[in-house]
Enzyme design. Structure first.
Site, mmCIF file in Angstrom:
data_model
loop_
_atom_site.group_PDB
_atom_site.id
_atom_site.type_symbol
_atom_site.label_atom_id
_atom_site.label_comp_id
_atom_site.label_asym_id
_atom_site.label_seq_id
_atom_site.Cartn_x
_atom_site.Cartn_y
_atom_site.Cartn_z
ATOM 1 N N ILE A 14 -17.734 -14.830 -25.070
ATOM 2 C CA ILE A 14 -19.177 -14.702 -24.866
ATOM 3 C C ILE A 14 -19.623 -13.255 -25.015
ATOM 4 C CG2 ILE A 14 -19.081 -14.435 -22.344
ATOM 5 C CD1 ILE A 14 -21.724 -16.391 -24.388
ATOM 6 N N SER A 36 -11.196 -4.800 -19.534
ATOM 7 C CA SER A 36 -10.719 -6.110 -19.975
ATOM 8 C C SER A 36 -9.205 -6.129 -19.939
ATOM 9 C CB SER A 36 -11.213 -6.410 -21.390
ATOM 10 O OG SER A 36 -10.697 -7.629 -21.868
ATOM 11 N N ARG A 37 -8.651 -7.216 -19.447
ATOM 12 C CA ARG A 37 -7.193 -7.326 -19.349
ATOM 13 C C ARG A 37 -6.533 -7.549 -20.707
ATOM 14 N NH1 ARG A 37 -6.350 -11.263 -14.039
ATOM 15 N NH2 ARG A 37 -7.318 -9.853 -12.515
ATOM 16 N N LYS A 90 -24.040 -16.143 -16.636
ATOM 17 C CA LYS A 90 -24.117 -17.421 -15.934
ATOM 18 C C LYS A 90 -22.766 -18.130 -15.982
ATOM 19 C CE LYS A 90 -23.704 -20.378 -19.380
ATOM 20 N NZ LYS A 90 -22.774 -21.532 -19.413
ATOM 21 N N ASP A 168 -20.659 -26.031 -16.917
ATOM 22 C CA ASP A 168 -20.782 -24.722 -17.565
ATOM 23 C C ASP A 168 -21.906 -24.756 -18.601
ATOM 24 O OD1 ASP A 168 -19.518 -21.944 -18.214
ATOM 25 O OD2 ASP A 168 -19.668 -22.961 -20.149
#
Length: 308
Positions: A14, A36-37, A90, A168
């Site tokens: 996203i 970010s991993r 969201k 979702d």
């Protein structure tokens, strides 16, 4: 004024599909860091965890959280505790108690907290809201059906507790309906279909009623292949008002009124800049309240196992 220095936390699908381009197209904000991993981004400071980012010398003013809802509370709390404005993808969190706690913390800190609903930012939503305010509504029917394999390939978190499953995408529909209807509404019946091997539903059938007794129904399904369906049909005393394509197109009595390209995330970042400049908060959690009610009242139906 200097642009808002923004960090994105969670550089997944996203963020890459929507957030990066929207930030670049929005005046008053610039991306300076990523946490970010599993990914890095050229041209900005990169960190493994939000804690590493907040402990670094990189100066940021705000954080946009694009991580799954599970675990997001601790990330948002850390950002607010560090004095950063926060934008939430969201759904805003995995539980109601945590999102209300974040709202209270933001108010105590005097920081902006923006709970975003990208489908509300679609082109036809506000025109539909204005139109429905002038009409007597007879009924509302939502049909939101898409292919989970296309939109969420390999994303195991959506099937875990707190991942919401079909809600979702379904919460996108609820975010529009809560915006366009002039009356509040509440859930009266919920049927949730769970794959035998998953902890979250793959389909949902919901019945609501407005304060004035108007029936509202919603059908969500993640098993639809081919053309996708994102429609909201409102019957009124003066005919039909229909939003399609996720709220980007509006038909009134069968006539096309609005057809516009996707600008949802550009609109969200524009609004975030304005909120930060005003020192304001925008936290409407009503779509998540309806999802929580659906789980509380939900009658469980089991279906065949789902394999990605």
């Amino acid at each position: 004024m200097a642009p808002i220095r923004l960090a994105i936390v969670g550089l997944g699908k996203i963020a890459r599909d929507q957030h990066l381009g929207a930030i670049e197209a929005t005046d008053g904000i610039e991306l300076v860091a990523v946490a970010s991993r599993h990914a890095r981004l050229d041209g900005v400071a990169c960190f493994h965890e939000i804690g590493d980012l907040l402990d670094s010398d990189v100066e940021i003013d705000a954080v946009s959280l694009c991580t799954p809802p599970q675990g997001r509370f601790s990330q948002a709390k850390a950002a607010l505790d560090a004095g950063k404005h926060v934008m939430l993808e969201k759904p805003p969190g995995a539980t109601l108690s945590e999102v209300y706690a974040l709202e209270a913390l933001a108010r105590r800190k005097g920081l902006t907290l923006f709970s975003t609903w990208h489908s509300r930012a679609a082109a036809a939503v506000e025109p539909a809201r204005a139109l429905l305010a002038k009409r007597k509504i007879r009924s509302v029917a939502v049909e939101w059906k898409e292919d989970v394999r296309h939109w969420h390939p390999g994303q195991a978190w959506i099937w875990e507790p707190g991942g919401l499953g079909v809600f979702d995408p379904g919460i996108n529909a609820l975010s529009i309906v809560t915006r366009i209807l002039p009356e509040e509404f509440h859930l009266t019946r919920s049927e949730l279909t769970f794959p035998a091997n998953r902890a979250a539903p793959i389909a949902a059938s919901l019945v609501f009623e407005t304060d004035g007794g108007v029936p509202v129904s919603a059908e969500f399904d993640w098993r639809q292949t081919g053309p996708q369906t994102w429609d909201i049909r409102v019957e009124t005393d003066e005919g039909s008002v229909v939003l399609t394509h996720g709220g980007s197109r509006l038909f009134v009595n069968g006539e096309s009124v609005i057809v516009e390209e996707d600008k949802e995330y550009r609109n969200l970042y524009r609004d975030f800049v304005a909120l930060v400049m005003k020192g304001a908060i925008d936290t409407d959690f009503s779509p998540l309240v309806h999802v929580a009610d659906a789980f509380m009242l939900g009658r469980r139906i089991q279906t065949a196992a789902f394999e990605d």
